[in-house]
Design a protein around this motif. Sequence first.
Motif, PDB file in Angstrom:
ATOM      1  N   GLY A   1      10.686  10.465   2.343  1.00  0.00           N
ATOM      2  CA  GLY A   1       9.685   9.769   1.496  1.00  0.00           C
ATOM      3  C   GLY A   1       8.521  10.611   1.220  1.00  0.00           C
ATOM      4  O   GLY A   1       7.955  11.516   1.994  1.00  0.00           O
ATOM      5  N   GLY A   2       7.667  10.043  -0.026  1.00  0.00           N
ATOM      6  CA  GLY A   2       6.570  10.718  -0.167  1.00  0.00           C
ATOM      7  C   GLY A   2       6.430  12.200  -0.343  1.00  0.00           C
ATOM      8  O   GLY A   2       7.514  12.769  -0.649  1.00  0.00           O
ATOM      9  N   ASP A   3       5.404  12.936  -0.236  1.00  0.00           N
ATOM     10  CA  ASP A   3       5.456  14.368  -0.261  1.00  0.00           C
ATOM     11  C   ASP A   3       5.865  14.921   1.131  1.00  0.00           C
ATOM     12  O   ASP A   3       6.124  16.302   0.792  1.00  0.00           O
ATOM     13  N   ALA A   4       5.631  14.412   2.176  1.00  0.00           N
ATOM     14  CA  ALA A   4       5.958  15.062   3.484  1.00  0.00           C
ATOM     15  C   ALA A   4       6.442  13.811   4.616  1.00  0.00           C
ATOM     16  O   ALA A   4       6.136  14.023   5.681  1.00  0.00           O
TER      17      ALA A   4
ATOM     18  N   HIS B   1      -5.517   7.897   0.016  1.00  0.00           N
ATOM     19  CA  HIS B   1      -4.755   8.544  -1.096  1.00  0.00           C
ATOM     20  C   HIS B   1      -4.576   9.900  -1.153  1.00  0.00           C
ATOM     21  O   HIS B   1      -5.313  10.875  -1.249  1.00  0.00           O
ATOM     22  N   THR B   2      -3.087  10.251  -1.248  1.00  0.00           N
ATOM     23  CA  THR B   2      -2.671  11.785  -1.235  1.00  0.00           C
ATOM     24  C   THR B   2      -2.802  12.212  -2.718  1.00  0.00           C
ATOM     25  O   THR B   2      -2.121  11.703  -3.578  1.00  0.00           O
ATOM     26  N   ILE B   3      -3.326  13.303  -3.031  1.00  0.00           N
ATOM     27  CA  ILE B   3      -3.384  13.854  -4.289  1.00  0.00           C
ATOM     28  C   ILE B   3      -2.903  15.166  -4.122  1.00  0.00           C
ATOM     29  O   ILE B   3      -3.352  16.017  -3.230  1.00  0.00           O
TER      30      ILE B   3
ATOM     31  N   LEU C   1       6.450   3.165 -11.772  1.00  0.00           N
ATOM     32  CA  LEU C   1       7.421   3.314 -10.467  1.00  0.00           C
ATOM     33  C   LEU C   1       7.423   4.735  -9.880  1.00  0.00           C
ATOM     34  O   LEU C   1       7.828   5.759 -10.736  1.00  0.00           O
ATOM     35  N   THR C   2       7.136   4.730  -8.546  1.00  0.00           N
ATOM     36  CA  THR C   2       6.797   6.188  -8.198  1.00  0.00           C
ATOM     37  C   THR C   2       8.293   6.405  -7.134  1.00  0.00           C
ATOM     38  O   THR C   2       8.675   5.497  -6.767  1.00  0.00           O
ATOM     39  N   ASN C   3       8.001   7.647  -6.526  1.00  0.00           N
ATOM     40  CA  ASN C   3       9.245   8.039  -5.616  1.00  0.00           C
ATOM     41  C   ASN C   3      10.520   8.043  -5.818  1.00  0.00           C
ATOM     42  O   ASN C   3      11.312   7.831  -5.012  1.00  0.00           O
TER      43      ASN C   3
ATOM     44  N   SER D   1       7.440   8.172 -11.831  1.00  0.00           N
ATOM     45  CA  SER D   1       7.016   9.208 -11.095  1.00  0.00           C
ATOM     46  C   SER D   1       8.134   9.938 -10.220  1.00  0.00           C
ATOM     47  O   SER D   1       8.781   9.209  -9.599  1.00  0.00           O
ATOM     48  N   VAL D   2       8.205  11.033 -10.385  1.00  0.00           N
ATOM     49  CA  VAL D   2       9.591  11.866  -9.682  1.00  0.00           C
ATOM     50  C   VAL D   2       9.270  12.990  -8.860  1.00  0.00           C
ATOM     51  O   VAL D   2       9.977  13.806  -8.438  1.00  0.00           O
ATOM     52  N   GLY D   3       7.904  12.916  -8.443  1.00  0.00           N
ATOM     53  CA  GLY D   3       7.668  13.872  -7.432  1.00  0.00           C
ATOM     54  C   GLY D   3       6.051  13.713  -7.233  1.00  0.00           C
ATOM     55  O   GLY D   3       5.233  12.875  -8.048  1.00  0.00           O
TER      56      GLY D   3
ATOM     57  N   GLY E   1       0.849  -1.310   0.193  1.00  0.00           N
ATOM     58  CA  GLY E   1      -0.043   0.007   0.004  1.00  0.00           C
ATOM     59  C   GLY E   1       0.826   1.200  -0.124  1.00  0.00           C
ATOM     60  O   GLY E   1       2.129   1.132   0.041  1.00  0.00           O
ATOM     61  N   ASP E   2       0.180   2.303  -0.132  1.00  0.00           N
ATOM     62  CA  ASP E   2       1.110   3.585  -0.195  1.00  0.00           C
ATOM     63  C   ASP E   2       1.972   3.933  -1.246  1.00  0.00           C
ATOM     64  O   ASP E   2       2.783   4.524  -1.128  1.00  0.00           O
ATOM     65  N   GLU E   3       1.772   3.209  -2.406  1.00  0.00           N
ATOM     66  CA  GLU E   3       2.716   3.383  -3.292  1.00  0.00           C
ATOM     67  C   GLU E   3       2.642   4.539  -4.254  1.00  0.00           C
ATOM     68  O   GLU E   3       3.493   4.722  -4.936  1.00  0.00           O
ATOM     69  N   GLY E   4       1.508   5.213  -4.017  1.00  0.00           N
ATOM     70  CA  GLY E   4       1.112   6.438  -4.899  1.00  0.00           C
ATOM     71  C   GLY E   4       0.002   6.014  -5.858  1.00  0.00           C
ATOM     72  O   GLY E   4       0.023   6.641  -7.057  1.00  0.00           O
ATOM     73  N   LYS E   5      -0.721   5.399  -5.542  1.00  0.00           N
ATOM     74  CA  LYS E   5      -2.176   5.027  -6.543  1.00  0.00           C
ATOM     75  C   LYS E   5      -2.809   6.161  -6.839  1.00  0.00           C
ATOM     76  O   LYS E   5      -3.387   6.409  -8.117  1.00  0.00           O
TER      77      LYS E   5
HETATM   78  P1  GDP Z   1      -1.937   5.477  -2.114  1.00  0.00           P
HETATM   79  O1  GDP Z   1      -2.577   4.997  -1.121  1.00  0.00           O
HETATM   80  O2  GDP Z   1      -1.183   4.510  -3.071  1.00  0.00           O
HETATM   81  O3  GDP Z   1      -2.434   6.524  -3.116  1.00  0.00           O
HETATM   82  O4  GDP Z   1      -0.352   6.338  -1.550  1.00  0.00           O
HETATM   83  P2  GDP Z   1      -0.327   7.284  -0.571  1.00  0.00           P
HETATM   84  O5  GDP Z   1      -0.985   8.583  -0.824  1.00  0.00           O
HETATM   85  O6  GDP Z   1      -0.961   6.710   0.854  1.00  0.00           O
HETATM   86  O7  GDP Z   1       1.217   7.700  -0.316  1.00  0.00           O
HETATM   87  C1  GDP Z   1       2.087   7.941  -1.228  1.00  0.00           C
HETATM   88  C2  GDP Z   1       2.878   9.135  -0.947  1.00  0.00           C
HETATM   89  O8  GDP Z   1       3.872   9.351  -1.849  1.00  0.00           O
HETATM   90  C3  GDP Z   1       2.246  10.275  -0.717  1.00  0.00           C
HETATM   91  O9  GDP Z   1       2.885  11.044   0.247  1.00  0.00           O
HETATM   92  C4  GDP Z   1       2.297  11.195  -2.031  1.00  0.00           C
HETATM   93  O10 GDP Z   1       1.910  12.392  -2.129  1.00  0.00           O
HETATM   94  C5  GDP Z   1       3.476  10.645  -2.580  1.00  0.00           C
HETATM   95  N1  GDP Z   1       3.926  10.345  -4.071  1.00  0.00           N
HETATM   96  C6  GDP Z   1       3.482   9.463  -4.867  1.00  0.00           C
HETATM   97  N2  GDP Z   1       4.062   9.826  -5.953  1.00  0.00           N
HETATM   98  C7  GDP Z   1       5.475  10.254  -5.645  1.00  0.00           C
HETATM   99  C8  GDP Z   1       6.543  10.308  -6.252  1.00  0.00           C
HETATM  100  O11 GDP Z   1       6.789  10.259  -7.298  1.00  0.00           O
HETATM  101  N3  GDP Z   1       7.566  11.208  -5.509  1.00  0.00           N
HETATM  102  C9  GDP Z   1       7.466  11.702  -4.260  1.00  0.00           C
HETATM  103  N4  GDP Z   1       8.404  12.381  -3.526  1.00  0.00           N
HETATM  104  N5  GDP Z   1       6.299  11.252  -3.512  1.00  0.00           N
HETATM  105  C10 GDP Z   1       5.382  10.786  -4.098  1.00  0.00           C
END
Ligand code: GDP
Length: 426
Positions: free
Chosen positions: A293-296, A41-43, A331-333, A415-417, A12-16
């Motif tokens: 990791g992630g956005d924050a 899901h973070t958007i 491939l994210t993050n 995905s790079v952000g 989970g939390d892959e960036g779906k």
């Molecule tokens: P989901 O449940 O699969 O949608 O994932 P989450 O939203 O729980 O977690 C994914 C995290 O990665 C969030 O903080 C997103 O903002 C962040 N995110 C997604 N893609 C990227 C990426 O390519 N780079 C970075 N730095 N953050 C990303």
Amino acid sequence: MTVTAIVGANWGDEGKGKMTDALAAASAYVVRYQGGSNAGHTIINGYGKFALHMLPSGVFYPHVTNVIGPGTAVDADVLLRELEELQARGVPQPKLVISERAQLVLSVHRLFDELEEGRLKDRSFGSTKRGIAPFYADKYAKLGVQAADLFDRDRLRQRVEQSLAAKNILLQHLYGTQPLDAAELTDSLMTYGEKLRPYLADTTSLLDEAINKGESILVEGQLGALRDPDHGIYPYSTSSSTLAGFAAIGAGVTARAIERVIAVVKAYSSCVGAGPFVTELEGDEAEQLRRRGGDAGEYGVTTGRPRRVGWLDAVATRYGCMLQGATEVALTNVDVLGYLAQIPVCIGYKLADGSVTDRFPVTAKLGDAEPVWQVLPGWQCDISGIESFDELPREAQNYVRFVEACIGVPIATVSVGPRREQLFRL
Ligand code: GDP
């Protein structure tokens, strides 16, 4: 192309959410088909940053019809709150339809989740306490309440009484609390009926018509393959199937219509809750990755809990992609790894009997598994503004290609952000 599934290959939390938000631009429907408000899901787009728990990730596009399918666990409070939040933050009223067959998470499900986690103490599963396990237990025990049940008080009262009969005994004698009153629970449920009425529809026929017209539909998974109750790290799994195959059931779309499966893979590993996690990092190394990791930082969207983090686990990810039937990977993050001189990837597991395997074992053998690493050179720079594969530093290209070779599925998107536009196709 009619139905595309966007699903998680990991925990989970892959960036779906980000991927769905990006792809929804060219879709007519976005459908949630399993799970409830237990994951977020973070958007991040032009309207700001959102954490959607119940609403499908297509709600930011006025042209998208967002569907909550019969396989979901509808938490009406969370759903109505999220709709209000969108409105308050300037998002145009989304098109939303909820299956009249979808079942509701009741307050008693949340209560049982909480009491049971409390009873299990340090043997607990790390539930988000959103009532999901008790909800699905009731659903399959035929004690659930469908949205369509909310409009006939007598019938609803009977359903609630049936459901509370055994629960009240547990409440009094196992958990030592007060029993619940069927009439009160029925009355509170009736109030949701009026609020949900404008959204309820026969979504299965709606999607069938859309498929027949060749419209583009995204089905959006929650959590990841390794949380699947049949194929994942049971019992540290969730209570509904997280697989693309289940979208046929949970969304109500014919199985043969799901032609494209995008498995979302994170460039490193993260995991919320309990259970075996072979590539887990500890101490300072973990903190460095978690912070970036992630956005924050890697902190749960639903719970705020620090996520467990580790390097990419190619054994688990290849298995996850196989379970999902992935036709391509996003491939994210990848940007997150830019601080590292060297990046380990787990390419095998050493098991308790000394054997090494690249196949994902059963949970009983996972606890003792140790990672076998291959270390790749890092790129040590910021790639978050890069817009094509060719512009990536050579080391980052090699990392992407190495992961692709390990998991055996083409990586079609990088995905790079966290923002909608921070991705490119290969
Ligand atoms: P989901 O449940 O699969 O949608 O994932 P989450 O939203 O729980 O977690 C994914 C995290 O990665 C969030 O903080 C997103 O903002 C962040 N995110 C997604 N893609 C990227 C990426 O390519 N780079 C970075 N730095 N953050 C990303």
